[in-house]
Design an enzyme around this catalytic site. Structure first.
Site, mmCIF file in Angstrom:
data_model
loop_
_atom_site.group_PDB
_atom_site.id
_atom_site.type_symbol
_atom_site.label_atom_id
_atom_site.label_comp_id
_atom_site.label_asym_id
_atom_site.label_seq_id
_atom_site.Cartn_x
_atom_site.Cartn_y
_atom_site.Cartn_z
ATOM 1 N N SER A 110 0.981 -1.354 -0.015
ATOM 2 C CA SER A 110 0.087 -0.015 -0.076
ATOM 3 C C SER A 110 0.799 1.354 -0.181
ATOM 4 C CB SER A 110 -1.035 0.030 1.143
ATOM 5 O OG SER A 110 -0.214 0.271 2.336
ATOM 6 N N LYS A 168 0.290 4.362 6.826
ATOM 7 C CA LYS A 168 -0.289 5.140 5.488
ATOM 8 C C LYS A 168 0.528 6.557 5.638
ATOM 9 C CE LYS A 168 -3.023 2.139 4.104
ATOM 10 N NZ LYS A 168 -2.166 0.940 4.685
#
Lengths: 424, 152
Positions: B72, B109
């Site tokens: 990610s 993230k």
């Protein structure tokens, strides 16, 4: 008058586990002792279920099923690392620190800038943020009172913000709070003293503090007198800033199962001895006396009991694993009896002195060859680098069937590259 | 109590002995040992050896290593299996790469924090941004300060 802070991590083992496993947040969690035997740490949710410390796990299984209690094996590599971090952060708040246990530290706040209560709040915030575990802080003029203040902070007896400062309270407030605390919460009052004092009509800390010191001294001795003086705010216990070299080194474990065989016991004892010798060398000391013991399971009714021990004196102080090993193995052979099911073994090194100040021995051999200490150093270094027990003496045994049960140990998140916490 | 009954066991015999040199001793080696002579001009420039720990870790008790799983964050140069350096003492700001707690899991993230909105964005178009629902609190575990990527 100086201000002493006692900083204590709440439910330390459980809190350390939760840092890396957020799923454990808000869930009842216990950490079990070696071999998954007894409860050694409880989350607040478990305490609310009245599960006592030290409760054997098998007695809890029904309750655990009912309330979804998560039981973890102890992960000492993790706890030691997290403890180091907490203690390192605390050192920034005062150069005079006494690390009292894995999750507790005294700090002498005298002469430190700022308001101590405010500093205590900063300590709480910083350790929570930097290391991830919650702490409570007690502040008072003596160590014994600081411990009690910490107790009040933890139980919310003086506000709910995890900080309690006796120094800013009025004498009436202190009287009130101390009359609500039982004497067994006082540092140094163990079970036996507690019973004796209770039967003498002393139940609360306030009663103990206000009791006639000379009568307490003549009955219980000078340690009790010191405790009472500390409760009155007269400092009798100094901070021990430097952790002194250990005077005894103990290495023992419960086995994962019953062991009857001498050869397996030899392996276990050798392995404990190696570890103890490593600690001895790390503090640069030598020992002249080694104690070895065996235990059968005395919790089990009807089990034939035999729990012998024996001290073996060495001819000269040493920290050479091989010399220490032959001593404890010889001791083991003397005390071992077949036909018993042993559950625990251990070794203890004593008569410890700094290496280098050795008494010569007319009758002992010449000092062992100089390459020995280098050999030991090399073994220690390799074990440090490659993981514990990669290199060992053959008597440790290769297959260690007696190793402790750690059924549900969490990963060594902070000490092994292969077990790091995962971020997705 | 006993004296050492095994004192004559083979463990004490050393068939091999070093050639009479006695104990080895570490002797500090100085760059120059000529106090009366001309001092080495390089002495003023003695520096510390380069230590990756010092490069990667600013605040040791607050720094943790975590392992990345998944892709990610691939466009931020953070790959599956990389080790990230996470400093819990730093305050996250807009566009910090962070480890956050989402659905009871640690996730890495990019934090987007603008005009009262906080979102966690992947660095990979395959993944939707994580938007916090009403009343949901965002728990930042720590700020990512670096990553270690093996090319072997």
């Amino acid at each position: 008058m100086s201000t002493i802070a006692l900083v204590d991590v709440n439910n330390f083992y459980v809190s350390a586990e939760r840092v890396f496993n957020p799923k454990l947040e808000g869930v009842p969690v216990v950490v079990l002792s070696n071999n998954d035997g007894c409860v050694v740490a409880r989350s607040a949710e478990v305490k609310a279920l009245d599960v006592p410390m030290g409760e054997p796990w098998f007695k809890l299984k029904d309750l655990a099923r009912k309330h979804g209690i998560v039981a973890l094996s102890s992960n000492y590599a993790l706890y030691a690392d997290m403890s180091n971090r907490v203690m390192t952060v605390l050192r920034d708040f005062s150069p005079r620190q006494e690390v009292y246990s894995i999750d507790e530290s005294f700090l002498d706040m005298e002469g430190m800038p700022g308001d101590p209560t405010q500093t205590a709040r900063t300590i709480r915030f910083r350790i929570r943020k930097w290391v991830g575990v919650p702490v409570c802080v007690g502040l008072a003029s003596t160590k014994t009172l600081a411990k009690l203040a910490n107790h009040c902070a933890k139980k919310g007896l003086a506000g709910a913000d995890g900080v309690c400062n006796f120094e800013t309270m009025t004498p009436t407030e202190i009287d009130d709070i101390l009359s609500r605390i039982e004497i067994r919460e006082v540092w140094g009052i163990g079970r036996k003293l507690n019973e004796q004092l209770q039967s003498g009509g002393i139940h609360t800390v306030r009663q103990l503090r206000d009791f006639d010191v000379s009568r307490l001294r003549s009955r219980f001795g000078v340690v009790m007198e010191r405790t009472v003086r500390e409760l009155r705010g007269q400092s009798c216990l100094d901070l021990v800033d430097v952790s002194p070299a250990k005077q005894q080194i103990i290495s023992s474990r419960s086995f994962g199962r019953y062991v009857t065989d001498l050869e397996e016991l030899e392996q276990a004892v050798s392995s404990y001895m190696s570890r103890a010798a490593e600690k001895l060398r790390r503090q640069n000391s030598v020992a002249q006396s080694a104690f070895v013991y065996l235990q059968t399971n005395h919790h089990k009714e009807g089990e034939p009991q035999y729990s012998p021990g024996m001290t073996v004196s060495l001819r000269r102080p040493t920290n050479d694993t091989r010399e220490l090993l032959e001593a404890v193995l010889a001791g083991l052979h003397r005390i071992y009896k077949g036909g018993f099911r042993y559950i625990k073994a251990g070794v203890m090194l004593s008569e410890i002195a700094p290496a280098g100040i050795r008494q010569g021995d007319l009758f002992a051999d010449q000092p062992t060859a100089p390459n020995i200490s280098n050999l030991m150093k090399t073994i220690d270094q390799i074990n440090l680098k490659m993981g514990n027990g990669v290199l060992k003496l053959a008597s440790d045994g290769i297959e260690q069937g007696w190793q402790m049960k750690t059924g549900n140990r969490s990963p060594a998140y902070t000490t092994r590259w292969s077990e790091l916490a995962v971020a997705i | 109590m006993s004296s050492n009954p095994a004192s004559n066991s083979t463990l004490h015999q050393h068939p091999w002995q070093p050639g009479g040199t006695g104990a080895t001793r570490n002797i500090p080696l100085f760059a120059h040992a000529v106090p009366a002579g001309f001092p080495s001009p390089a002495d003023d420039y003695v520096e510390d050896v380069l230590d990756l720990n010092k490069l990667l870790i600013q605040n040791k008790p607050a720094t943790f290593f975590l392992r990345v799983k998944g892709d990610s964050m691939i466009n931020a140069g953070i790959h599956d299996g990389d080790i990230i350096v996470v400093d819990r003492s730093l305050e996250p700001v807009d566009r910090s790469v962070v480890v956050a707690v989402v659905d009871n899991e640690l996730t890495i993230k990019r934090l987007i924090r603008r005009s009262g909105i906080a979102e966690l964005h992947a660095e990979n178009p395959k993944y939707q941004p994580i938007r916090l629902k009403e009343g949901q609190e965002l728990t930042i575990w720590g700020v990512v300060t670096g990553s270690v990527h093996s090319v072997m």
